[in-house]
Design a protein around this motif. Sequence first.
Motif, PDB file in Angstrom:
ATOM      1  N   SER A   1       0.850  -1.195   0.000  1.00  0.00           N
ATOM      2  CA  SER A   1       0.000   0.000   0.000  1.00  0.00           C
ATOM      3  C   SER A   1       0.879   1.235   0.000  1.00  0.00           C
ATOM      4  O   SER A   1       1.942   1.245   0.622  1.00  0.00           O
ATOM      5  CB  SER A   1      -0.900   0.016   1.240  1.00  0.00           C
TER       6      SER A   1
ATOM      7  N   ARG B   1       2.085   2.530   3.396  1.00  0.00           N
ATOM      8  CA  ARG B   1       2.919   1.663   4.241  1.00  0.00           C
ATOM      9  C   ARG B   1       3.910   0.908   3.358  1.00  0.00           C
ATOM     10  O   ARG B   1       3.837  -0.308   3.224  1.00  0.00           O
ATOM     11  CB  ARG B   1       2.042   0.667   5.026  1.00  0.00           C
TER      12      ARG B   1
ATOM     13  N   SER C   1       6.483  -2.698   4.802  1.00  0.00           N
ATOM     14  CA  SER C   1       5.685  -3.496   5.721  1.00  0.00           C
ATOM     15  C   SER C   1       5.671  -4.948   5.318  1.00  0.00           C
ATOM     16  O   SER C   1       6.157  -5.322   4.265  1.00  0.00           O
ATOM     17  CB  SER C   1       4.240  -2.974   5.766  1.00  0.00           C
TER      18      SER C   1
ATOM     19  N   GLY D   1       1.673  -9.954   6.081  1.00  0.00           N
ATOM     20  CA  GLY D   1       0.937 -10.733   7.074  1.00  0.00           C
ATOM     21  C   GLY D   1       0.141  -9.850   8.022  1.00  0.00           C
ATOM     22  O   GLY D   1      -0.879 -10.271   8.568  1.00  0.00           O
ATOM     23  N   GLY D   2       0.613  -8.602   8.216  1.00  0.00           N
ATOM     24  CA  GLY D   2      -0.056  -7.723   9.167  1.00  0.00           C
ATOM     25  C   GLY D   2      -0.465  -6.384   8.589  1.00  0.00           C
ATOM     26  O   GLY D   2      -0.976  -5.535   9.306  1.00  0.00           O
ATOM     27  N   THR D   3      -0.238  -6.189   7.301  1.00  0.00           N
ATOM     28  CA  THR D   3      -0.544  -4.912   6.660  1.00  0.00           C
ATOM     29  C   THR D   3      -1.279  -5.174   5.355  1.00  0.00           C
ATOM     30  O   THR D   3      -0.920  -6.094   4.618  1.00  0.00           O
ATOM     31  CB  THR D   3       0.764  -4.148   6.339  1.00  0.00           C
ATOM     32  N   LEU D   4      -2.295  -4.368   5.088  1.00  0.00           N
ATOM     33  CA  LEU D   4      -3.008  -4.510   3.820  1.00  0.00           C
ATOM     34  C   LEU D   4      -2.122  -4.007   2.674  1.00  0.00           C
ATOM     35  O   LEU D   4      -1.661  -2.862   2.699  1.00  0.00           O
ATOM     36  CB  LEU D   4      -4.314  -3.717   3.853  1.00  0.00           C
ATOM     37  N   PHE D   5      -1.852  -4.866   1.721  1.00  0.00           N
ATOM     38  CA  PHE D   5      -1.079  -4.503   0.541  1.00  0.00           C
ATOM     39  C   PHE D   5      -2.020  -4.235  -0.633  1.00  0.00           C
ATOM     40  O   PHE D   5      -3.234  -4.441  -0.533  1.00  0.00           O
ATOM     41  CB  PHE D   5      -0.127  -5.659   0.172  1.00  0.00           C
ATOM     42  N   THR D   6      -1.462  -3.769  -1.735  1.00  0.00           N
ATOM     43  CA  THR D   6      -2.230  -3.728  -2.979  1.00  0.00           C
ATOM     44  C   THR D   6      -2.167  -5.101  -3.644  1.00  0.00           C
ATOM     45  O   THR D   6      -3.169  -5.620  -4.127  1.00  0.00           O
ATOM     46  CB  THR D   6      -1.676  -2.641  -3.917  1.00  0.00           C
ATOM     47  N   ILE D   7      -0.967  -5.681  -3.647  1.00  0.00           N
ATOM     48  CA  ILE D   7      -0.764  -7.036  -4.162  1.00  0.00           C
ATOM     49  C   ILE D   7       0.212  -7.752  -3.242  1.00  0.00           C
ATOM     50  O   ILE D   7       1.241  -7.177  -2.869  1.00  0.00           O
ATOM     51  CB  ILE D   7      -0.189  -6.996  -5.601  1.00  0.00           C
TER      52      ILE D   7
ATOM     53  N   ILE E   1      -6.973  -2.272   9.995  1.00  0.00           N
ATOM     54  CA  ILE E   1      -5.613  -2.791   9.851  1.00  0.00           C
ATOM     55  C   ILE E   1      -4.812  -1.795   9.016  1.00  0.00           C
ATOM     56  O   ILE E   1      -5.340  -1.201   8.071  1.00  0.00           O
ATOM     57  CB  ILE E   1      -5.674  -4.176   9.172  1.00  0.00           C
ATOM     58  N   GLN E   2      -3.545  -1.611   9.354  1.00  0.00           N
ATOM     59  CA  GLN E   2      -2.775  -0.596   8.626  1.00  0.00           C
ATOM     60  C   GLN E   2      -2.586  -0.981   7.163  1.00  0.00           C
ATOM     61  O   GLN E   2      -2.545  -2.152   6.805  1.00  0.00           O
ATOM     62  CB  GLN E   2      -1.429  -0.354   9.303  1.00  0.00           C
TER      63      GLN E   2
ATOM     64  N   THR F   1      -3.565   1.480   3.544  1.00  0.00           N
ATOM     65  CA  THR F   1      -4.767   2.093   2.979  1.00  0.00           C
ATOM     66  C   THR F   1      -4.746   1.989   1.465  1.00  0.00           C
ATOM     67  O   THR F   1      -3.717   2.240   0.848  1.00  0.00           O
ATOM     68  CB  THR F   1      -4.834   3.589   3.363  1.00  0.00           C
ATOM     69  N   GLN F   2      -5.864   1.613   0.909  1.00  0.00           N
ATOM     70  CA  GLN F   2      -5.986   1.603  -0.550  1.00  0.00           C
ATOM     71  C   GLN F   2      -6.760   2.848  -0.959  1.00  0.00           C
ATOM     72  O   GLN F   2      -7.915   3.017  -0.568  1.00  0.00           O
ATOM     73  CB  GLN F   2      -6.700   0.334  -1.019  1.00  0.00           C
TER      74      GLN F   2
ATOM     75  N   ARG G   1      -4.997 -13.220  11.016  1.00  0.00           N
ATOM     76  CA  ARG G   1      -4.849 -11.904  10.393  1.00  0.00           C
ATOM     77  C   ARG G   1      -4.288 -12.057   8.984  1.00  0.00           C
ATOM     78  O   ARG G   1      -4.751 -11.416   8.029  1.00  0.00           O
ATOM     79  CB  ARG G   1      -3.954 -11.025  11.275  1.00  0.00           C
ATOM     80  N   ALA G   2      -3.295 -12.937   8.857  1.00  0.00           N
ATOM     81  CA  ALA G   2      -2.683 -13.156   7.542  1.00  0.00           C
ATOM     82  C   ALA G   2      -3.690 -13.763   6.567  1.00  0.00           C
ATOM     83  O   ALA G   2      -3.745 -13.369   5.391  1.00  0.00           O
ATOM     84  CB  ALA G   2      -1.453 -14.047   7.682  1.00  0.00           C
TER      85      ALA G   2
ATOM     86  N   LEU H   1      -6.096 -10.964   5.446  1.00  0.00           N
ATOM     87  CA  LEU H   1      -5.536 -10.013   4.474  1.00  0.00           C
ATOM     88  C   LEU H   1      -5.339 -10.675   3.120  1.00  0.00           C
ATOM     89  O   LEU H   1      -5.589 -10.077   2.072  1.00  0.00           O
ATOM     90  CB  LEU H   1      -4.217  -9.439   5.008  1.00  0.00           C
TER      91      LEU H   1
ATOM     92  N   LEU I   1      -7.293  -9.747  -0.587  1.00  0.00           N
ATOM     93  CA  LEU I   1      -6.657  -9.410  -1.864  1.00  0.00           C
ATOM     94  C   LEU I   1      -7.089 -10.308  -3.019  1.00  0.00           C
ATOM     95  O   LEU I   1      -6.841  -9.985  -4.176  1.00  0.00           O
ATOM     96  CB  LEU I   1      -5.128  -9.449  -1.721  1.00  0.00           C
TER      97      LEU I   1
END
Lengths: 156, 420
Positions: free
Chosen positions: A39, A42, A45, A48-54, B183-184, B186-187, B346-347, B350, B354
């Motif tokens: 993202s 972030r 990062s 596993g604990g952070t929202l990614f784009t991919i 959750i950290q 941001t999109q 959590r994993a 997430l 996606l």
Amino acid sequence: MTRQEVEAFLYEEAALLDAWKLDEWLALLTADAYYRVPSNDRPESDPGGTLFTIADDIARIRSRVARLKDRNAHAEFPPSRTRRLITNVRIVERQPLRVEANFAVYRYRSNDDARQYVGRYRYLLRKEDGRLKIAGREAILDAMELASLGAVSFIL
Amino acid sequence: MRLVVNEPQAFRFEVNRAALVDPAIHDLEQRRIFDRCWIYVGHESELAAPGDFKTRLVAGRPLIFCRNGENQVRVFLNTCRHRGSLVCRSREGNAERYTCFYHGWTYDRDGGLYAVPGQSAYPPGFDKKQFSLKQPPKVDAYRGFVFLNFDADAVSLDEYLGNAKEYIDLVIDQSPSGEMQVIQGTQEYDIRANWKLLVENSFDDYHLLSTHSTWLDYLKNSGVEMKRPENGHMLPAHGVGKDLGNGHATTDNVNFRGRPVARWIPIYGEAAKPELEKIRAELVARLGEARAARVADTNRNLIVFPNLVLADGSSVTIRTFQPLSADRMRVTAWALGPKEESATARAVRLDSFLTFYGPGGFATPDDIAALESVQQGLAAYREVPWSPMSRGMAKEGEQLNTDELHLRAFWIQWDNLMSR
């Protein structure tokens, strides 16, 4: 491994992606490869604990390629034209082989403004059977938000 | 001119495409919709500690969303009382005070004007108390979701949310402590389309088969069980659309696509199976079989009128969008999960997020493409002015998620507010 060898390898990869030769591109990856775009807010990062784009593992990468080859992947049908400029290639670690590079990827679609994806790559490379392969690649965008870039629907 | 034609007896419901194109209507919307409704600002969990802040655009206004020194949530209009500059220009952080860099006016964390350089030059009677950072007339929260209202006479948030609360509760019940956490990561991305198209798209299950065939193929190829649709259904599982009143509406579907709380699918991997069983057991112990099944075995895309989506599907996402012009919006999306969730769970959450959602997911990019394609086609709105939205209208009783009752519920409220 010299920097020139690494550069040549990255240029070949870029050529395959720009030509949408996605199966040939897959052949460059190891069986445990990952592909990530964090993202924008972030960039450093862990997925596993952070929202990614991919955040693809190899199975997801293969599914992504299968999807992109399907004409029902509407965001990329007809496929975008892309052009990747890769510069400032540096070997930052030798064991394991970690490489960083800057990129500017221009993406064009019919009736759409050109979109410029600018950032840096972080590669984890590995020799397998005497050939260089990609064990991980991360594309970190400099844009603070995706904003006008919209989506990352092609392989960045 | 009415932009929505609703004739139930004639089974006729049509939306005039000018509503999605005309800049004058966009301008009017800002006053009649966004200045009157409760608008989502953010989630309390985004601000962990006293002094934490986020800046964001909400209902066209720059805001500071923050905690004061006593850890209370505050919302300020991010504009200096002196010349109007943004007082805070960072996306996020922690602040003792907010200083406008232009002339140096400084505010405390309750918005009070703390210091004015060269204050003695102001005439007698200049009172710092009159120059606090402005707050929206109303700010309130429901279970961690913070909203504002620019209409001082608006009904309470509780009354406004009404039946939508039941569906927010179904999200909250996924957490053993009743606390969900943003959750950290941001999109944030723009779509070159009118914002109301994303309202429709966010819970219109009619488009799933044609727009998202590659995603459905992905699920199938990953070993997810997909039953053949029966009884006039278009999708592998039964699902309905519901009108919740006040313009809020939702889908309510039997799950087939997996849920991090708590329905395992092969995509999550064998290793995650015991973890999901544990989550399920906790849910049953806490809520009982029936409520646990309600929480875990259905997925629901809720629209809180006008521009908040809680998509509780492959994962939970909060999605809100700000109209920038008639043909452009800015979307912000977050992942939401139980605060006490284990690292493994959590994993999974997430990763599951996606598969479908977001600008790099297997579905959202095609939604964006669809909406932008619609917006381009709408340029012919004078020649082709009306879009039909009558699916399910001739049916008694239950309306399917592939019908359009829930879309009509949004548009009826939109039309009501725009007409007065």
